[in-house]
Design a protein around this motif. Sequence first.
Motif, PDB file in Angstrom:
ATOM      1  N   ASP A 337       0.581  -1.837   0.086  1.00 26.63           N
ATOM      2  CA  ASP A 337       0.126   0.115  -0.172  1.00 26.63           C
ATOM      3  C   ASP A 337       1.047   1.451  -0.061  1.00 26.63           C
ATOM      4  O   ASP A 337       0.594   1.723   0.956  1.00 26.63           O
ATOM      5  CB  ASP A 337      -1.167  -0.361   0.996  1.00 26.63           C
ATOM      6  CG  ASP A 337      -2.106   1.281   1.135  1.00 26.63           C
ATOM      7  OD1 ASP A 337      -2.565   1.511  -0.291  1.00 26.63           O
ATOM      8  OD2 ASP A 337      -2.641   1.403   2.409  1.00 26.63           O
ATOM      9  N   ARG A 338       1.811   1.440  -0.992  1.00 27.40           N
ATOM     10  CA  ARG A 338       2.583   2.313  -0.842  1.00 27.40           C
ATOM     11  C   ARG A 338       2.861   2.773  -2.415  1.00 27.40           C
ATOM     12  O   ARG A 338       3.285   1.603  -3.559  1.00 27.40           O
ATOM     13  CB  ARG A 338       4.151   2.565  -0.371  1.00 27.40           C
ATOM     14  CG  ARG A 338       4.402   2.326   1.344  1.00 27.40           C
ATOM     15  CD  ARG A 338       3.230   3.778   2.069  1.00 27.40           C
ATOM     16  NE  ARG A 338       3.526   3.392   3.644  1.00 27.40           N
ATOM     17  CZ  ARG A 338       2.887   3.337   4.348  1.00 27.40           C
ATOM     18  NH1 ARG A 338       1.219   3.027   3.648  1.00 27.40           N
ATOM     19  NH2 ARG A 338       2.269   2.988   5.567  1.00 27.40           N
ATOM     20  N   ASP A 339       3.221   4.205  -3.232  1.00 31.85           N
ATOM     21  CA  ASP A 339       3.456   4.439  -3.868  1.00 31.85           C
ATOM     22  C   ASP A 339       5.161   3.804  -4.797  1.00 31.85           C
ATOM     23  O   ASP A 339       5.062   4.465  -5.762  1.00 31.85           O
ATOM     24  CB  ASP A 339       3.183   6.210  -4.419  1.00 31.85           C
ATOM     25  CG  ASP A 339       1.409   5.789  -4.863  1.00 31.85           C
ATOM     26  OD1 ASP A 339       1.159   4.742  -5.485  1.00 31.85           O
ATOM     27  OD2 ASP A 339       1.374   7.290  -4.692  1.00 31.85           O
ATOM     28  N   ARG A 340       5.938   3.411  -3.616  1.00 29.57           N
ATOM     29  CA  ARG A 340       7.204   3.488  -3.688  1.00 29.57           C
ATOM     30  C   ARG A 340       7.362   2.589  -2.487  1.00 29.57           C
ATOM     31  O   ARG A 340       7.309   2.757  -1.382  1.00 29.57           O
ATOM     32  CB  ARG A 340       7.771   4.612  -3.278  1.00 29.57           C
ATOM     33  CG  ARG A 340       7.889   6.111  -4.832  1.00 29.57           C
ATOM     34  CD  ARG A 340       8.633   7.472  -4.308  1.00 29.57           C
ATOM     35  NE  ARG A 340      10.155   6.600  -4.544  1.00 29.57           N
ATOM     36  CZ  ARG A 340      10.866   6.995  -5.320  1.00 29.57           C
ATOM     37  NH1 ARG A 340      10.438   7.148  -6.535  1.00 29.57           N
ATOM     38  NH2 ARG A 340      12.103   6.629  -5.610  1.00 29.57           N
ATOM     39  N   LEU A 341       8.348   1.884  -3.564  1.00 32.05           N
ATOM     40  CA  LEU A 341       8.353   0.310  -2.254  1.00 32.05           C
ATOM     41  C   LEU A 341      10.379   0.331  -2.485  1.00 32.05           C
ATOM     42  O   LEU A 341      10.966   0.891  -3.235  1.00 32.05           O
ATOM     43  CB  LEU A 341       7.627  -0.201  -2.422  1.00 32.05           C
ATOM     44  CG  LEU A 341       6.325  -0.544  -1.792  1.00 32.05           C
ATOM     45  CD1 LEU A 341       5.580  -1.264  -2.880  1.00 32.05           C
ATOM     46  CD2 LEU A 341       6.301   0.133  -0.513  1.00 32.05           C
ATOM     47  N   ARG A 357       8.890  -1.195   3.067  1.00 36.86           N
ATOM     48  CA  ARG A 357       8.024  -0.394   2.994  1.00 36.86           C
ATOM     49  C   ARG A 357       9.379   0.808   3.189  1.00 36.86           C
ATOM     50  O   ARG A 357       9.976   0.388   4.052  1.00 36.86           O
ATOM     51  CB  ARG A 357       7.418   0.284   3.647  1.00 36.86           C
ATOM     52  CG  ARG A 357       5.651  -0.149   3.449  1.00 36.86           C
ATOM     53  CD  ARG A 357       4.478  -0.128   4.146  1.00 36.86           C
ATOM     54  NE  ARG A 357       3.034  -0.662   4.434  1.00 36.86           N
ATOM     55  CZ  ARG A 357       2.472  -1.260   5.324  1.00 36.86           C
ATOM     56  NH1 ARG A 357       2.925  -0.372   6.372  1.00 36.86           N
ATOM     57  NH2 ARG A 357       1.273  -1.350   5.063  1.00 36.86           N
ATOM     58  N   THR A 358       9.745   2.085   2.483  1.00 29.77           N
ATOM     59  CA  THR A 358      10.138   3.409   2.724  1.00 29.77           C
ATOM     60  C   THR A 358      10.391   3.494   4.221  1.00 29.77           C
ATOM     61  O   THR A 358      11.268   4.356   4.430  1.00 29.77           O
ATOM     62  CB  THR A 358      10.775   4.196   1.613  1.00 29.77           C
ATOM     63  OG1 THR A 358       9.222   4.744   1.942  1.00 29.77           O
ATOM     64  CG2 THR A 358      10.760   3.920   0.358  1.00 29.77           C
ATOM     65  N   ASP A 359       8.934   3.920   4.524  1.00 27.29           N
ATOM     66  CA  ASP A 359       9.462   4.467   5.457  1.00 27.29           C
ATOM     67  C   ASP A 359       8.422   3.610   7.502  1.00 27.29           C
ATOM     68  O   ASP A 359       7.930   4.051   8.255  1.00 27.29           O
ATOM     69  CB  ASP A 359       7.418   5.420   5.742  1.00 27.29           C
ATOM     70  CG  ASP A 359       6.726   4.472   5.898  1.00 27.29           C
ATOM     71  OD1 ASP A 359       6.217   3.241   4.993  1.00 27.29           O
ATOM     72  OD2 ASP A 359       5.264   5.262   5.126  1.00 27.29           O
ATOM     73  N   ASP A 360       8.205   2.332   6.599  1.00 27.08           N
ATOM     74  CA  ASP A 360       8.528   1.142   8.220  1.00 27.08           C
ATOM     75  C   ASP A 360       8.738  -0.019   7.810  1.00 27.08           C
ATOM     76  O   ASP A 360       8.443  -1.272   6.935  1.00 27.08           O
ATOM     77  CB  ASP A 360       6.956   0.626   7.860  1.00 27.08           C
ATOM     78  CG  ASP A 360       6.194   0.198   9.060  1.00 27.08           C
ATOM     79  OD1 ASP A 360       7.029  -0.735   9.849  1.00 27.08           O
ATOM     80  OD2 ASP A 360       4.928  -0.696   8.964  1.00 27.08           O
TER      81      ASP A 360
END
Length: 374
Positions: A337-341, A357-360
């Motif tokens: 569920d991200r546009d960037r991975l 994920r880039t943020d998690d």
Amino acid sequence: MRSIGEMARDSGLGVSALRFYDRAGVLVPARVDPASGYRWYAPEQLDEARVLARLRRAGMPLADIRLVLAGWSGADPALVRRLLQAHLRRLEAGLTEARSEFSTLRALLDHRENPMTASPRTDTVRLSLGSTELAGAIDAVRFAVGKDPELPMLGGVLFDVDGDTLHVVATDRYRMAVARMASGSDPASASDSASAGHGGPREQVVVPAPLVDAMRALLGGDEPAGFAVETARVTLEAGERQVSGQRLAHDFPDYRRLVQLPAGRRVVVDVPALREALETGPVRTAEAGEPGPSSRDVSVLATTDDGTVTVVGDGDADGNSVGVDRGFLLDALAAADRDRLVLEFGAAPTAPLAIRRTDDEGTFSLLMPVRLDP
């Protein structure tokens, strides 16, 4: 003359396998179009291709397959018979050895105090979780739940409670998904001080997939969700709604050992672009005998020097290319569920592909690669 697609359909060998055996000089097409490179097979080659498919399913080495096909149409089948008998003896010897090893392993399991099928539980877990966070964690892993009736312990989602951290995990052997979230307490809803969050030792609960789906359907508001386990019963409360059911009476594999991977090549990808490349790019069919679900479409991923991930065909694959189940990868991209991975490739094409994920960093999935050579 048969096209390569017709030959694949009639022989039981995939198109990619036919190309491989052409390059290996085992089953060379009768004619190759000089302009397009398209392969055409003579009628009599169908019999050879069917023999080849059977030998491959039986695990015969490529060197022996060459000799079998070379002698298949000959007047004296003695060589073919000897090769078949020799391979059968190797298989029987291997099966005898495997039976002995499995017998030893079963004996070791019998002496373990913690068997694979656990006795009825007496532990209690009470957590207060954010509904939105729990819904996101379930969505991130649900696609990886197993469906094999012979492995019932994989037919659910693991809720691993360790201190203030909850890991939600699912795997079907060929893919694994992990989501991490903080677990807390809701003092306003606590009936006593002991229920204000889980303060005991680490607890693991395997919730069957149908109950997980019912729990997910309950989540959608801003109110906290109360997750509770008493003996063998799992309950989730959200507002005035409640769903409950039996936990699975099986132990989940130690996923922490499976996710300890050496650092690999990390590439940040644009998910919509990668999804389009997967849906429109070249695919190959997973060959018979390859572990995993049958009739899979396999995408081959390659990385360029500038850090771009591309979906390549057979002719462009190299020793660093990784084959993955296309449907599995699309599922993992959607679940993230991200546009960037971040795609993390292992040091070898046989290592799992990680989707992060880039943020998690605590929420990710792993896909087992598909062997590219038949």
